[in-house]
Write a protein that holds these residues in place. Structure first.
Motif, short mmCIF file in Angstrom:
data_model
loop_
_atom_site.label_atom_id
_atom_site.label_comp_id
_atom_site.label_asym_id
_atom_site.label_seq_id
_atom_site.Cartn_x
_atom_site.Cartn_y
_atom_site.Cartn_z
N TRP A 102 -101.42 -76.71 28.00
CA TRP A 102 -100.92 -75.39 28.38
C TRP A 102 -99.43 -75.28 28.11
CZ3 TRP A 102 -104.43 -71.78 30.02
CH2 TRP A 102 -105.70 -72.24 30.39
N ALA A 103 -98.99 -74.12 27.66
CA ALA A 103 -97.57 -73.86 27.38
C ALA A 103 -97.07 -72.76 28.30
CB ALA A 103 -97.37 -73.46 25.92
N LYS A 104 -95.97 -72.99 28.96
CA LYS A 104 -95.41 -72.00 29.88
C LYS A 104 -94.79 -70.85 29.10
CE LYS A 104 -92.68 -71.67 34.10
NZ LYS A 104 -91.88 -72.43 35.09
N LEU A 105 -95.02 -69.64 29.54
CA LEU A 105 -94.46 -68.46 28.89
C LEU A 105 -93.05 -68.20 29.40
CD1 LEU A 105 -97.53 -66.03 28.88
CD2 LEU A 105 -96.92 -67.83 27.28
N ASP A 106 -92.16 -67.93 28.48
CA ASP A 106 -90.75 -67.70 28.77
C ASP A 106 -90.56 -66.33 29.42
OD1 ASP A 106 -88.00 -67.35 28.72
OD2 ASP A 106 -87.75 -68.05 26.66
N GLN A 107 -89.92 -66.30 30.59
CA GLN A 107 -89.72 -65.04 31.30
C GLN A 107 -88.86 -64.06 30.51
OE1 GLN A 107 -91.08 -63.96 34.16
NE2 GLN A 107 -92.23 -65.84 34.47
N LEU B 90 -96.52 -54.24 15.32
CA LEU B 90 -96.98 -54.85 16.56
C LEU B 90 -95.88 -55.76 17.09
CD1 LEU B 90 -100.68 -55.70 15.65
CD2 LEU B 90 -99.89 -53.97 17.27
N LEU B 91 -95.62 -55.67 18.39
CA LEU B 91 -94.49 -56.42 18.95
C LEU B 91 -94.83 -57.17 20.22
CD1 LEU B 91 -93.43 -54.51 21.50
CD2 LEU B 91 -92.58 -53.13 19.61
N GLY B 92 -96.11 -57.21 20.59
CA GLY B 92 -96.45 -57.95 21.80
C GLY B 92 -97.93 -57.91 22.10
N ARG B 93 -98.27 -58.45 23.26
CA ARG B 93 -99.66 -58.54 23.68
C ARG B 93 -99.72 -58.59 25.20
NH1 ARG B 93 -103.27 -63.80 24.05
NH2 ARG B 93 -105.29 -62.86 24.48
N VAL B 94 -100.62 -57.85 25.80
CA VAL B 94 -100.82 -57.90 27.24
C VAL B 94 -101.41 -59.27 27.60
CG1 VAL B 94 -102.05 -56.92 29.21
CG2 VAL B 94 -101.16 -55.41 27.43
N VAL B 95 -100.77 -59.94 28.56
CA VAL B 95 -101.26 -61.25 28.99
C VAL B 95 -101.70 -61.24 30.45
CG1 VAL B 95 -100.00 -62.63 27.30
CG2 VAL B 95 -98.88 -62.00 29.45
N ARG C 207 -84.81 -60.83 34.03
CA ARG C 207 -83.87 -60.00 34.79
C ARG C 207 -84.43 -59.59 36.15
NH1 ARG C 207 -81.93 -57.75 29.44
NH2 ARG C 207 -83.51 -56.11 29.52
N LEU C 208 -85.58 -60.13 36.50
CA LEU C 208 -86.17 -59.85 37.80
C LEU C 208 -85.87 -60.99 38.77
CD1 LEU C 208 -89.74 -58.59 36.78
CD2 LEU C 208 -87.82 -57.19 37.57
N PRO C 209 -85.86 -60.70 40.07
CA PRO C 209 -85.75 -61.79 41.05
C PRO C 209 -86.91 -62.75 40.92
CG PRO C 209 -85.46 -59.63 42.10
CD PRO C 209 -85.95 -59.37 40.71
N ALA C 210 -86.67 -64.00 41.25
CA ALA C 210 -87.73 -65.02 41.12
C ALA C 210 -88.97 -64.64 41.92
CB ALA C 210 -87.20 -66.37 41.58
N THR C 211 -88.78 -63.92 43.01
CA THR C 211 -89.92 -63.53 43.85
C THR C 211 -90.82 -62.51 43.16
OG1 THR C 211 -88.50 -61.86 44.89
CG2 THR C 211 -88.72 -63.98 46.01
N GLU C 212 -90.32 -61.84 42.12
CA GLU C 212 -91.12 -60.85 41.40
C GLU C 212 -91.68 -61.39 40.09
OE1 GLU C 212 -89.16 -57.08 40.91
OE2 GLU C 212 -88.18 -57.21 42.87
N GLN C 213 -91.34 -62.61 39.75
CA GLN C 213 -91.84 -63.21 38.51
C GLN C 213 -93.21 -63.85 38.74
OE1 GLN C 213 -88.87 -66.04 37.30
NE2 GLN C 213 -87.34 -64.48 36.83
N VAL C 214 -94.01 -63.85 37.70
CA VAL C 214 -95.29 -64.54 37.72
C VAL C 214 -95.21 -65.66 36.69
CG1 VAL C 214 -97.78 -64.35 37.42
CG2 VAL C 214 -96.49 -62.41 38.35
N SER C 215 -95.44 -66.89 37.13
CA SER C 215 -95.36 -68.04 36.23
C SER C 215 -96.69 -68.18 35.49
CB SER C 215 -95.04 -69.31 37.02
OG SER C 215 -94.87 -70.41 36.14
N LEU C 216 -96.68 -67.89 34.19
CA LEU C 216 -97.90 -67.89 33.39
C LEU C 216 -97.86 -68.99 32.33
CD1 LEU C 216 -98.32 -64.04 32.79
CD2 LEU C 216 -99.58 -65.46 34.42
N GLU C 217 -99.03 -69.49 31.99
CA GLU C 217 -99.19 -70.46 30.91
C GLU C 217 -100.32 -70.00 30.00
OE1 GLU C 217 -98.08 -74.63 33.20
OE2 GLU C 217 -100.15 -73.94 33.17
N ALA C 218 -100.20 -70.30 28.73
CA ALA C 218 -101.27 -69.99 27.77
C ALA C 218 -101.81 -71.29 27.17
CB ALA C 218 -100.74 -69.09 26.67
N ILE D 78 -102.26 -68.65 35.71
CA ILE D 78 -101.10 -68.89 36.56
C ILE D 78 -100.76 -70.37 36.44
CG2 ILE D 78 -100.18 -68.81 38.91
CD1 ILE D 78 -100.74 -66.06 37.84
N SER D 79 -99.48 -70.68 36.31
CA SER D 79 -99.07 -72.08 36.11
C SER D 79 -99.59 -72.98 37.20
CB SER D 79 -97.54 -72.18 36.06
OG SER D 79 -97.03 -71.45 34.97
#
Length: 323
Positions: A57-62, A226-231, A267-278, A319-320
């Motif tokens: 698994w690779a962690k997604l960069d915030q 195309l510039l992104g993808r919903v994860v 640019r969000l507070p850590a409490t609003e971030q979701v740690s995702l891995e692909a 989720i990581s």
């Protein structure tokens, strides 16, 4: 742009899956996970994904994750809907840079989702307003494809593709490419995010975005940037009420979902971030995942297809795992 009802692009079509920060080393990418009780070759896709070790698994960069929250449309819902989009600066660097500028200045906050067309796209933003406000993202030179000088992880030759000579993955993004022209591009798979435009190739930009919410419209490949993808949160887009006007636009009598906030995770507070891995497509276990999709290993399946389309190749996100 895509949002203009007179757009030739819309009329012609009846109207809008990742660049990952790979944390593990190349050696780990080739490692073979330790098999569970059953052989890897006997596991279903779900079992393989569940059993994949942490180095797969690779962690997604915030800094590449766009968080889009909007007012809920379901009756009685109190919590805002949230969609997370992984951006692709390796494929559309100028569009992502322009989008970053607009996000930093709150361009999307308070604007609407303007369109929800069944089996096609969900669309939001306002290209004309961006141009009027002096943002480069209102109208930009297209980034339909790119020159490559790197190796791809191909799907098997037996799979083939109707729209491209070669298909596969590059750093966990689904890609199509032409070896002779040495050009590669992102395909219009479910959940992919693009920048709407009018007839001219340079008539659109990231101020007006869409996400594919239906069967993959691959004929759009190399015709839209195309510039992104919903994860995460694609269900929030997929379940939006359909617009009742032509091409799925919301009428004046319909409630347009209002965007509360659009911002990069960094640019969000850590409490609003979701740690995702692909799940890494360059890991040995992923080859087994693909084979399990070509030839289903569950007892329900009676006929095994033996082939796999690019947009049906899973790119799991989770989720990581706790360290």
């Amino acid at each position: 742009m895509l949002g203009k009802r007179t757009s030739l692009f819309q009329r012609a079509l009846g109207i809008g899956a990742l660049a990952l920060v790979v944390c593990a080393s190349p050696a780990l990418a080739q490692s073979t996970p330790r098999a569970p009780a059953k052989p890897w070759s006997a596991l279903t896709s779900a079992e393989l994904i569940s059993a994949a070790p942490n180095d797969a698994w690779a962690k997604l960069d915030q800094s590449r994750l766009l968080y889009l929250s909007f007012e809920p449309t379901q009756a009685g819902a109190q919590t805002p809907a949230r969609v997370i989009i992984l951006l692709a600066p390796d494929f559309a660097p100028n569009h992502v840079l322009a989008l970053d500028e607009m996000l930093a200045k709150g361009f999307f906050n308070g604007r609407n989702i303007v369109r929800s067309q069944d089996n096609y796209v969900v669309q939001w933003g306002d290209g004309a307003a961006a141009t009027a406000q002096g943002f480069a993202g209102g109208r930009m030179v297209a980034e339909f494809d790119r020159t490559y000088g790197t190796e791809f992880t191909p799907l098997e030759l037996k799979d083939g593709d109707v729209y491209a000579p070669k298909i596969g993955f590059w750093r966990n993004w689904p890609v199509a490419w032409d070896p002779k022209a040495k050009r590669y591009w992102l395909p219009h798979c479910y959940g992919m995010v693009g920048a709407g435009r009018d007839e001219a190739a340079d008539s659109g930009g990231p101020a007006e975005l869409y996400a594919v919410n239906g069967h993959s419209p691959r004929a759009l490949d190399r015709n839209v940037t195309l510039l992104g993808r919903v994860v995460d949160g694609m269900d929030q887009f997929a379940t939006l009420p359909r617009g009742s006007e032509a091409m799925g636009f919301y009428t004046s009598g319909q409630t347009k979902p209002k965007i509360i906030k659009a911002e990069l995770g960094s640019r969000l507070p850590a409490t609003e971030q979701v740690s995702l891995e692909a799940l890494r497509t360059d890991h040995a276990i992923y080859a087994e995942v693909l084979e399990s999709r070509r030839n289903r290993r569950d007892s329900w399946t009676k006929f095994k297809a033996g082939k796999l389309e690019l947009c049906n190749a899973p790119l799991p996100v989770r989720i990581s795992a706790k360290e």
